[in-house]
Design a protein around this motif. Structure first.
Motif, PDB file in Angstrom:
ATOM      1  N   ALA A  28       5.970  -7.542   1.054  1.00 57.21           N
ATOM      2  CA  ALA A  28       4.811  -6.644   1.010  1.00 57.21           C
ATOM      3  C   ALA A  28       5.146  -5.319   1.700  1.00 57.21           C
ATOM      4  O   ALA A  28       4.765  -4.251   1.234  1.00 57.21           O
ATOM      5  CB  ALA A  28       3.611  -7.309   1.669  1.00 57.21           C
ATOM      6  N   LEU A  29       5.906  -5.407   2.799  1.00 62.31           N
ATOM      7  CA  LEU A  29       6.319  -4.203   3.526  1.00 62.31           C
ATOM      8  C   LEU A  29       7.179  -3.319   2.629  1.00 62.31           C
ATOM      9  O   LEU A  29       7.015  -2.097   2.571  1.00 62.31           O
ATOM     10  CB  LEU A  29       7.103  -4.633   4.764  1.00 62.31           C
ATOM     11  CG  LEU A  29       7.097  -3.747   5.995  1.00 62.31           C
ATOM     12  CD1 LEU A  29       5.691  -3.402   6.414  1.00 62.31           C
ATOM     13  CD2 LEU A  29       7.810  -4.454   7.141  1.00 62.31           C
ATOM     14  N   ARG A  30       8.105  -3.947   1.890  1.00 58.45           N
ATOM     15  CA  ARG A  30       8.937  -3.170   0.972  1.00 58.45           C
ATOM     16  C   ARG A  30       8.078  -2.582  -0.148  1.00 58.45           C
ATOM     17  O   ARG A  30       8.300  -1.453  -0.586  1.00 58.45           O
ATOM     18  CB  ARG A  30      10.047  -4.050   0.389  1.00 58.45           C
ATOM     19  CG  ARG A  30      11.180  -4.286   1.392  1.00 58.45           C
ATOM     20  CD  ARG A  30      12.357  -4.935   0.723  1.00 58.45           C
ATOM     21  NE  ARG A  30      12.114  -6.340   0.434  1.00 58.45           N
ATOM     22  CZ  ARG A  30      12.650  -6.997  -0.583  1.00 58.45           C
ATOM     23  NH1 ARG A  30      13.449  -6.379  -1.419  1.00 58.45           N
ATOM     24  NH2 ARG A  30      12.390  -8.270  -0.765  1.00 58.45           N
ATOM     25  N   ALA A  31       7.100  -3.354  -0.610  1.00 56.19           N
ATOM     26  CA  ALA A  31       6.213  -2.853  -1.674  1.00 56.19           C
ATOM     27  C   ALA A  31       5.440  -1.631  -1.183  1.00 56.19           C
ATOM     28  O   ALA A  31       5.318  -0.639  -1.900  1.00 56.19           O
ATOM     29  CB  ALA A  31       5.253  -3.946  -2.122  1.00 56.19           C
ATOM     30  N   VAL A  32       4.951  -1.690   0.058  1.00 53.18           N
ATOM     31  CA  VAL A  32       4.214  -0.552   0.616  1.00 53.18           C
ATOM     32  C   VAL A  32       5.125   0.669   0.694  1.00 53.18           C
ATOM     33  O   VAL A  32       4.719   1.788   0.402  1.00 53.18           O
ATOM     34  CB  VAL A  32       3.613  -0.894   1.996  1.00 53.18           C
ATOM     35  CG1 VAL A  32       3.023   0.341   2.663  1.00 53.18           C
ATOM     36  CG2 VAL A  32       2.538  -1.962   1.856  1.00 53.18           C
ATOM     37  N   SER A  33       6.415   0.458   1.071  1.00 52.06           N
ATOM     38  CA  SER A  33       7.340   1.605   1.131  1.00 52.06           C
ATOM     39  C   SER A  33       7.569   2.202  -0.251  1.00 52.06           C
ATOM     40  O   SER A  33       7.803   3.393  -0.368  1.00 52.06           O
ATOM     41  CB  SER A  33       8.717   1.221   1.673  1.00 52.06           C
ATOM     42  OG  SER A  33       8.627   0.282   2.667  1.00 52.06           O
ATOM     43  N   GLN A  34       7.554   1.362  -1.271  1.00 54.51           N
ATOM     44  CA  GLN A  34       7.881   1.871  -2.603  1.00 54.51           C
ATOM     45  C   GLN A  34       6.687   2.515  -3.288  1.00 54.51           C
ATOM     46  O   GLN A  34       6.851   3.479  -4.037  1.00 54.51           O
ATOM     47  CB  GLN A  34       8.434   0.729  -3.473  1.00 54.51           C
ATOM     48  CG  GLN A  34       9.818   0.302  -3.027  1.00 54.51           C
ATOM     49  CD  GLN A  34      10.297  -0.945  -3.745  1.00 54.51           C
ATOM     50  OE1 GLN A  34       9.929  -1.207  -4.881  1.00 54.51           O
ATOM     51  NE2 GLN A  34      11.120  -1.723  -3.079  1.00 54.51           N
ATOM     52  N   ASP A  35       5.488   1.981  -3.062  1.00 49.05           N
ATOM     53  CA  ASP A  35       4.319   2.489  -3.769  1.00 49.05           C
ATOM     54  C   ASP A  35       3.066   1.981  -3.057  1.00 49.05           C
ATOM     55  O   ASP A  35       2.580   0.898  -3.342  1.00 49.05           O
ATOM     56  CB  ASP A  35       4.363   1.990  -5.233  1.00 49.05           C
ATOM     57  CG  ASP A  35       3.323   2.667  -6.105  1.00 49.05           C
ATOM     58  OD1 ASP A  35       2.311   3.156  -5.562  1.00 49.05           O
ATOM     59  OD2 ASP A  35       3.528   2.707  -7.328  1.00 49.05           O
ATOM     60  N   ARG A  36       2.576   2.789  -2.103  1.00 53.24           N
ATOM     61  CA  ARG A  36       1.509   2.317  -1.243  1.00 53.24           C
ATOM     62  C   ARG A  36       0.230   2.017  -2.023  1.00 53.24           C
ATOM     63  O   ARG A  36      -0.434   1.022  -1.792  1.00 53.24           O
ATOM     64  CB  ARG A  36       1.215   3.355  -0.148  1.00 53.24           C
ATOM     65  CG  ARG A  36       0.417   2.762   1.002  1.00 53.24           C
ATOM     66  CD  ARG A  36      -0.116   3.811   1.933  1.00 53.24           C
ATOM     67  NE  ARG A  36       0.931   4.650   2.482  1.00 53.24           N
ATOM     68  CZ  ARG A  36       0.692   5.705   3.243  1.00 53.24           C
ATOM     69  NH1 ARG A  36      -0.544   6.032   3.548  1.00 53.24           N
ATOM     70  NH2 ARG A  36       1.686   6.435   3.706  1.00 53.24           N
ATOM     71  N   GLU A  37      -0.114   2.908  -2.976  1.00 54.12           N
ATOM     72  CA  GLU A  37      -1.369   2.724  -3.707  1.00 54.12           C
ATOM     73  C   GLU A  37      -1.348   1.459  -4.555  1.00 54.12           C
ATOM     74  O   GLU A  37      -2.332   0.718  -4.604  1.00 54.12           O
ATOM     75  CB  GLU A  37      -1.641   3.950  -4.588  1.00 54.12           C
ATOM     76  CG  GLU A  37      -3.017   4.543  -4.327  1.00 54.12           C
ATOM     77  CD  GLU A  37      -3.298   5.723  -5.230  1.00 54.12           C
ATOM     78  OE1 GLU A  37      -3.641   5.489  -6.402  1.00 54.12           O
ATOM     79  OE2 GLU A  37      -3.170   6.870  -4.773  1.00 54.12           O
ATOM     80  N   THR A  38      -0.221   1.228  -5.216  1.00 52.23           N
ATOM     81  CA  THR A  38      -0.124   0.027  -6.043  1.00 52.23           C
ATOM     82  C   THR A  38      -0.112  -1.222  -5.170  1.00 52.23           C
ATOM     83  O   THR A  38      -0.675  -2.249  -5.537  1.00 52.23           O
ATOM     84  CB  THR A  38       1.130   0.098  -6.929  1.00 52.23           C
ATOM     85  OG1 THR A  38       1.097   1.321  -7.646  1.00 52.23           O
ATOM     86  CG2 THR A  38       1.184  -1.052  -7.907  1.00 52.23           C
ATOM     87  N   ALA A  39       0.525  -1.141  -4.001  1.00 47.65           N
ATOM     88  CA  ALA A  39       0.531  -2.292  -3.093  1.00 47.65           C
ATOM     89  C   ALA A  39      -0.899  -2.699  -2.740  1.00 47.65           C
ATOM     90  O   ALA A  39      -1.220  -3.883  -2.684  1.00 47.65           O
ATOM     91  CB  ALA A  39       1.324  -1.965  -1.827  1.00 47.65           C
ATOM     92  N   ALA A  40      -1.780  -1.706  -2.558  1.00 45.57           N
ATOM     93  CA  ALA A  40      -3.172  -2.018  -2.235  1.00 45.57           C
ATOM     94  C   ALA A  40      -3.837  -2.770  -3.381  1.00 45.57           C
ATOM     95  O   ALA A  40      -4.680  -3.635  -3.163  1.00 45.57           O
ATOM     96  CB  ALA A  40      -3.940  -0.737  -1.931  1.00 45.57           C
ATOM     97  N   LEU A  41      -3.415  -2.458  -4.622  1.00 45.44           N
ATOM     98  CA  LEU A  41      -3.986  -3.159  -5.784  1.00 45.44           C
ATOM     99  C   LEU A  41      -3.579  -4.626  -5.818  1.00 45.44           C
ATOM    100  O   LEU A  41      -4.183  -5.435  -6.509  1.00 45.44           O
ATOM    101  CB  LEU A  41      -3.543  -2.482  -7.085  1.00 45.44           C
ATOM    102  CG  LEU A  41      -4.030  -1.059  -7.317  1.00 45.44           C
ATOM    103  CD1 LEU A  41      -3.432  -0.501  -8.595  1.00 45.44           C
ATOM    104  CD2 LEU A  41      -5.548  -1.013  -7.390  1.00 45.44           C
ATOM    105  N   MET A  42      -2.514  -4.977  -5.066  1.00 45.86           N
ATOM    106  CA  MET A  42      -2.079  -6.370  -5.010  1.00 45.86           C
ATOM    107  C   MET A  42      -2.905  -7.169  -3.999  1.00 45.86           C
ATOM    108  O   MET A  42      -2.643  -8.342  -3.768  1.00 45.86           O
ATOM    109  CB  MET A  42      -0.607  -6.476  -4.606  1.00 45.86           C
ATOM    110  CG  MET A  42       0.380  -5.707  -5.458  1.00 45.86           C
ATOM    111  SD  MET A  42       0.444  -6.290  -7.137  1.00 45.86           S
ATOM    112  CE  MET A  42      -0.411  -4.972  -7.978  1.00 45.86           C
ATOM    113  N   GLY A  43      -3.856  -6.509  -3.339  1.00 46.08           N
ATOM    114  CA  GLY A  43      -4.613  -7.195  -2.298  1.00 46.08           C
ATOM    115  C   GLY A  43      -3.968  -7.048  -0.939  1.00 46.08           C
ATOM    116  O   GLY A  43      -4.352  -7.713   0.013  1.00 46.08           O
ATOM    117  N   ILE A  44      -2.952  -6.164  -0.853  1.00 46.64           N
ATOM    118  CA  ILE A  44      -2.288  -5.907   0.426  1.00 46.64           C
ATOM    119  C   ILE A  44      -3.057  -4.791   1.129  1.00 46.64           C
ATOM    120  O   ILE A  44      -3.354  -3.772   0.503  1.00 46.64           O
ATOM    121  CB  ILE A  44      -0.829  -5.462   0.188  1.00 46.64           C
ATOM    122  CG1 ILE A  44      -0.034  -6.586  -0.484  1.00 46.64           C
ATOM    123  CG2 ILE A  44      -0.169  -5.023   1.483  1.00 46.64           C
ATOM    124  CD1 ILE A  44       1.280  -6.127  -1.079  1.00 46.64           C
TER     125      ILE A  44
END
Lengths: 293, 251
Positions: A169-185
Motif C-alpha cells: 500500500a505504501l508503494r501504491a501511495v508513492s506511485q499514485d496517491r489518488e488511485t490508492a485512496a480508491l482502493m480503500g487505503i
C-alpha cells in the motif's frame, strides 16, 4: 597494500551502511509525499544523544541505547508529520513544509546546543575497544555490530515493502496517491507510517553513528548532506539505488581518506553527485515513468 | 424503495471554476445507469464526486439511504463503491497480482478471501493470470483495463463506477470489456457508466442521463433516449444508429 584496501573497504561499508539507513528514510518520505524533511538530520543527532545517555544510564547497555534512539526517532517522525506536514498539506503549497522543516531543524540544533554545549561528546560503547584481528585487518566489535544491525534493518524494511500488504500500500501511495485512496487505503495513515519508519531508522542510525562521528548538536548535518547526495545518486524514491549509492559513498569516503586526503571527501562525493546529475539525472536505477498504453 | 445510490442537486467546482450545476440522479439495485455527453460536459467530474475524490459545494449523496456526501474516497470504497478511473491508473511498478491484492485492501485481514477473489479475477480475465508476476506498467492498454476492472471488483462493490472504459482501446477489446461489464452486472453488481461512446453505453445500460455543459438535459430509459431527437443528433447520428443495431449485446 591488499590489507589496506580491504581494511578501508570494511570501514567504508561500515559508514556506508549507516548512510544507507539515513538515506532510506529520506527517500521513503520523498516517495510518498514528494517532500523533503530537513529535520531528518536532527533526528539522527537526537538518536545519537539518546543512545549516549541511555547507554550510560543503563550502565553500558548499548542495545538499550539503540532501542531508545529508535523509539525517540519514531516519536519525532510522528510529531514532524502531525504538526508540520499534515496540516500544511491542506494548504496545497509545496514550499511551506520544506521551509517549516528547516525551521524545526535550526530550532532543534539550538535547543541541543543550549542543553548539551558545543564540545564533542566521547561516545564509547562497550564494543568500541573490542578489536578482532584477521591477518592484518583490524575490526572493532562496534563495526561488526553496525554492519549486522544495519543489514538486519535494511532487510526488514525491504521485506516489509515487498511482502506485506501495508508495504505494498505504501508503494501504491508513492506511485499514485489518488488511485490508492480508491482502493480503500487512507493515504494520510500511510504517510504517517512512512514518517514513523523513516525516523525510527534515522534515530537508530544516529545511535550507531554516535560512536563513529564527532558527536555535537550538529553531527546529523554532516551526515544528512551525504544522505541527500546518496538519495540523488541512487534515484529519488528508489530503494535499491539508495542502498548501492550509500555503499559507494561510504567506500569513496574511506578510500579518499586513505589514498588522498580526508579533507577531500566532500569534494569527491559532490563531484560524483554533479557528474551523476549531468550524465544520469534519474539516478543509478531509473524507473521508467512513462505510462504504457 | 430507497435507491442504492442517489445524488441530489450536486454543485461541483474545481476551486473557483464551476463545473456542474444541479445534478440529480439515482441508481437502483441491480441497474446499469449511464451518464453520456460530449467532452467536458461534466461526466467525469460527476463520477469523481460519487467516488469522493471531489467534495461538492452543495447537494447531497446517499448510498443505501446513508448520507455519504462528506466521506473520503477510502471510506466510500469500504462501504461498497468502487471507481475505475479514466485512463486506467494501474500501479505501474507493482505486479498484476499486487495490484489485485490492493484492490482487496479492505479484506486485508482475511487472506483466504483475498486469494479466492484473486482466483475469481484470474478466471474472469485469463490473460491476467499469465501476467500475474509482471509489472502492471508493462501490460497493453486492453490488459490494463481488464486489470483495473478486476482490481475494482476485488473490493466486492455494490456499485461499480466506470469512467470511460473504452477510451483508447481497439474496437474488439472494447467489445470484450463491455461483455465483461454486462456479466459483472448480471452477477448482481450495480453499474454507473460514464462513456463517450454513447452507442455502447445506451446498449449496455437500462437508463441514462444526458449531460450538457454541466447540467442534465434529458434522462430516461435507454430505449427512449435512443429515440430522443437531441440525443440522436448530438451523439448517435443517422449512420451510427444503423451501425448501432449491429453491436453485439448478448455475450
Amino acid at each position: 597494500m591488499l590489507t589496506v584496501i580491504l581494511q578501508q573497504g570494511i570501514n567504508g561499508v561500515v559508514v556506508g551502511s549507516l548512510y544507507v539507513l539515513v538515506a532510506l528514510g529520506l527517500t521513503l518520505i520523498y516517495g510518498v509525499l514528494v517532500q523533503i524533511n530537513f529535520a531528518h538530520a536532527d533526528i539522527v543527532t537526537l538518536g545519537a544523544f539518546t543512545a549516549y545517555f541511555v547507554t550510560h544510564l543503563f550502565s553500558g547497555n548499548y542495545f538499550a541505547g539503540i532501542a531508545a534512539a529508535l523509539i525517540v526517532g519514531a516519536i519525532l517522525g510522528w510529531l514532524v508529520n502531525a504538526v508540520i506536514f499534515a496540516p500544511l498539506r491542506e494548504r496545497a503549497n509545496e514550499l511551506l513544509p520544506l521551509i517549516a522543516t528547516i525551521g524545526v531543524s535550526i530550532t532543534l540544533q539550538n535547543v541541543m546546543l543550549v542543553l548539551l554545549g558545543p564540545i564533542p561528546y566521547a561516545f564509547d560503547t562497550p564494543y568500541s575497544n573490542n578489536v578482532i584481528r584477521f591477518g592484518g585487518i583490524f575490526l572493532t566489535m562496534q563495526s561488526v555490530l553496525i554492519i549486522m544491525m544495519s543489514t538486519i534493518a535494511i532487510g526488514l524494511l525491504y521485506a516489509f515493502m515487498k511482502f506485506t500488504i501495508l508495504g505494498k500500500a505504501l508503494r501504491a501511495v508513492s506511485q499514485d496517491r489518488e488511485t490508492a485512496a480508491l482502493m480503500g487505503i487512507n493515504p494520510n495513515q500511510l504517510i504517517m507510517l512512512a514518517f514513523v519508519i523513516a525516523s525510527a531508522l534515522a534515530g537508530m542510525s544516529g545511535a550507531m553513528l554516535g560512536p563513529v562521528l564527532v558527536l555535537t548538536p550538529f553531527a546529523g548535518t554532516t551526515v544528512i548532506v551525504k544522505a541527500f547526495a546518496i538519495v540523488i545518486i541512487g534515484g529519488f524514491g528508489n530503494v535499491e539505488g539508495t542502498i548501492i549509492a550509500g555503499l559507494i559513498v561510504g567506500l569513496i569516503e574511506s578510500y579518499t581518506t586513505q589514498f588522498l586526503d580526508p579533507g577531500l571527501i566532500d569534494i569527491v562525493v559532490f563531484a560524483l553527485l554533479l557528474l551523476m546529475l549531468a550524465v544520469r539525472p534519474t539516478g543509478l536505477i531509473a524507473e521508467k515513468r512513462e505510462e504504457n498504453v | 424503495m430507497t435507491p442504492l445510490f442517489a445524488a441530489e442537486g450536486l454543485e461541483l467546482a474545481y476551486g473557483q471554476v464551476p463545473a456542474c450545476r444541479n445534478i440529480s440522479f439515482h441508481v437502483e439495485e441491480g441497474e446499469v445507469v449511464t451518464l453520456i455527453g460530449a467532452n467536458g460536459a461534466g461526466k467525469s467530474t460527476t463520477l469523481r464526486a460519487v467516488a469522493g475524490a471531489l467534495i461538492p459545494r452543495a447537494g447531497s449523496m446517499r448510498f443505501h439511504g446513508r448520507d455519504i456526501t462528506r466521506l473520503r474516497p477510502d471510506e466510500r470504497t469500504n462501504l461498497g463503491i468502487a471507481l475505475v478511473p479514466e485512463g486506467r491508473h494501474v500501479f505501474p511498478f507493482l505486479t498484476v497480482r499486487e495490484n489485485l491484492e490492493l484492490g482487496g485492501f479492505k479484506f486485508r485481514k482475511e487472506s483466504t478471501r483475498v486469494r479466492t477473489l484473486i482466483e475469481q479475477m484470474f478466471a474472469m480475465f485469463p490473460r491476467l493470470r499469465a501476467r500475474a508476476s509482471q509489472n502492471a506498467g508493462t501490460l497493453s492498454g486492453g490488459e490494463q483495463q481488464m486489470l483495473v476492472l478486476g482490481r475494482a471488483m476485488m473490493s466486492e462493490p455494490r456499485l461499480l463506477c466506470l469512467d470511460e472504459p473504452s477510451l483508447g482501446l481497439a474496437p474488439l477489446v472494447v467489445q470484450d470489456i463491455f461483455r465483461t461489464i454486462r456479466s459483472i452486472n448480471a452477477a448482481g453488481t450495480s453499474v454507473l457508466l460514464v462513456e463517450q461512446n454513447a452507442r455502447y453505453a445506451l446498449e449496455t445500460a437500462s437508463r441514462g442521463y444526458v449531460l450538457q455543459t454541466g447540467s442534465i438535459i434529458v434522462s430516461g430509459s435507454c430505449s427512449a433516449l435512443k429515440q430522443d431527437e437531441r440525443v440522436h443528433q448530438a451523439y448517435l447520428g443517422r449512420a451510427a444508429v444503423a451501425a448501432g443495431s449491429q453491436v453485439p449485446v448478448s455475450p
